[in-house]
Design a protein around this motif. Sequence first.
Motif, PDB file in Angstrom:
ATOM      1  N   PHE A  50       0.863  -1.244  -0.062  1.00  0.00           N
ATOM      2  CA  PHE A  50      -0.171  -0.016   0.169  1.00  0.00           C
ATOM      3  C   PHE A  50       0.888   1.196   0.042  1.00  0.00           C
ATOM      4  N   SER A  56      -5.286   9.872   2.697  1.00  0.00           N
ATOM      5  CA  SER A  56      -6.395   8.882   2.081  1.00  0.00           C
ATOM      6  C   SER A  56      -6.915   7.999   2.659  1.00  0.00           C
ATOM      7  N   THR A  58      -7.678   4.845   2.096  1.00  0.00           N
ATOM      8  CA  THR A  58      -6.832   3.586   1.943  1.00  0.00           C
ATOM      9  C   THR A  58      -5.970   3.448   3.140  1.00  0.00           C
ATOM     10  N   VAL A  73      -8.404  -6.770  -1.934  1.00  0.00           N
ATOM     11  CA  VAL A  73      -7.611  -5.581  -2.616  1.00  0.00           C
ATOM     12  C   VAL A  73      -7.521  -6.037  -4.114  1.00  0.00           C
ATOM     13  N   THR A  98      -1.480  -1.404  -4.530  1.00  0.00           N
ATOM     14  CA  THR A  98      -2.788  -1.024  -4.527  1.00  0.00           C
ATOM     15  C   THR A  98      -3.154   0.043  -3.555  1.00  0.00           C
ATOM     16  N   ASN A  99      -3.926   0.953  -3.881  1.00  0.00           N
ATOM     17  CA  ASN A  99      -4.685   1.819  -3.016  1.00  0.00           C
ATOM     18  C   ASN A  99      -6.184   1.435  -2.863  1.00  0.00           C
ATOM     19  N   ASP A 100      -6.732   0.266  -3.343  1.00  0.00           N
ATOM     20  CA  ASP A 100      -7.894  -0.232  -3.221  1.00  0.00           C
ATOM     21  C   ASP A 100      -8.099  -1.380  -2.265  1.00  0.00           C
ATOM     22  N   LEU A 101      -8.422  -1.001  -0.983  1.00  0.00           N
ATOM     23  CA  LEU A 101      -8.811  -1.905  -0.045  1.00  0.00           C
ATOM     24  C   LEU A 101     -10.125  -1.861   0.682  1.00  0.00           C
ATOM     25  N   LYS A 102     -10.712  -3.122   0.601  1.00  0.00           N
ATOM     26  CA  LYS A 102     -11.736  -3.343   1.524  1.00  0.00           C
ATOM     27  C   LYS A 102     -11.484  -4.294   2.599  1.00  0.00           C
TER      28      LYS A 102
END
Length: 589
Positions: A50, A56, A58, A73, A98-102
């Motif tokens: 990350f 942000s 994230t 991710v 990534t900067n897309d995390l759930k």
Amino acid sequence: MLRTATCGELRADHVGQTVTLCGWADKYRDHGGVVFVDLRDRYGITQIAFRMEESSETQKLAASIRHEDVIQVTGEVVSRGDENKNPKLATGDIEVRTNDLKILNRSLTPPFEPRGEHLANEELRLQYRFIDLRRPALQEMMKVRHQLTTSVRNYFDELGFLDIETPILGRSSPEGARDYLVPSRVHEASFYALPQSPQLFKQILMVAGYDRYYQIARCFRDEDLRADRQPEFTQIDIEMSFVDLEDILSTIDGLLARMVKDVRGTELKTPLPRYTHAEVMERYGTDKPDLRFGMELTDISDLVAESGFGVFKNTVGSGGKVRGLCVKGAADKYSRRILDNDMKKIVGEHGAKGLAYFKVVGNGLESSIAKFFNEDEQKAIVERMGGEDGDLLVYVADKYEVTCAALAALRNHLAKDLELYDPKELNCAWVVEFPLVTRNEEENRWDAEHHPFCAVHPDDLEYFESDPSRIRALSYDLVCNGYEAASGSIRIHDPAVQQKIFDLLNIEAEEAERRFGFLLQALRYGAPPHGGIALGLDRWVMMFMGTDNIRDVIAFPKTQKASDLMMGAPSTVDDHQLRDLHIKVDLPE
């Protein structure tokens, strides 16, 4: 799908692709500006990077990740470069940036880490089995178990066998281990029993014309537990019609070769070796010898019958035996304290009154009892034992049966302690010609060695009246690495012969009808010659994986006290449930 790839499949040729991964946070590392998370699923581990941007969302989420959180991710697969590769991971050439995390689900702080360096105690791991099962070692056990069952199904399907389920709720037939009983609500004061084996049902299937049957069968026995036993277990159950002993053994030889090929990718040499029951008892002291090493039992009774050592002389004089083991190169490995205490305790647990021992020095013997043996006797003992300078010789003097049991246990202990074998090696052999019956002196009767449905060796029919102990059964065990890995027999298909066996076992015709009437009735309607065998699936997974604990290879096992620590079973039930079953609990004070 919530993911486009697993955590074990990405490689260098995936660089540049955008992927979505899901899994559990295994490790978390903050390197100032970059947070690394090892994302784990049952397929492997992928490093997630990350790259933080000021304030942000994230960044906040990534900073909050803890062990065992479930996350998703999406990011780009990039090369880690030669200097940053991790050769310990199959995915070590790449990472996902990534900067897309759930965060799909948060985890409480686990009582232990599934990938921790130190294994938590077994009781805690069984209580939190859902965490323990995340361990890669256990996941590999479950994978191999699946591979074995798949191999079994494919093999028998190719041979024209039918997979047929038999009932779980059946009739109690209390011989051998105790039954698990299930009360019937509809039939008052009556009980079903959980099957110890599908034995009778599969014989009836043969009468019904299903000449090739198999089943991955669940079985239940209410018996005292050991490391290689569970109250519920799984067996590979097989029965065949119009066959003889050779047909059964060759079919199972082929099955084992197939299992080894499918799971290990190696060849198993067949046919497997065969030994008679009498032979393995003489050479190894047990009907399930571990053949991964030598160290056979040797009888020196005739050499010491007139020696000056009273224990040996008197034992032989009273009809007993003096038998021993030659432990190569171990003369200086075991102290007198270990021999007199630890090893004496091992043989004592199997009925032996003591343990005698010598160290081989040149062509002679050295010990506290060596003075009772003259030079010629010592040389003869060393020669008979195959002893060499530096070997340890250990002996038990007792009844033949005691020397067998005690030395067999000591042999296994010594081999494990001295690391004489590879735990993952498979060394299998057949043991045939078991006794049909054994004498129960306490009850003054004959008991079936295997079960009362084994066919009799045709050469031994004359001994029914004169000496039943000499009757051999057409039964066979497959032994592997010191375990009984399979057991079976050619069955009795003639009801008159079956009653003859019942008569020998003091089971009167009326009692036989009451206990086994449905089988006897089936045999009267055109039963074909048939035979079968059952292999313990759990034990086979143990042997393939080189573990000696059966709980390692079962997803949700019981403890040695038959408890399920995760579910809290067995448990009490509500009073109204007992009333429905007309049961009253009457506990002793």
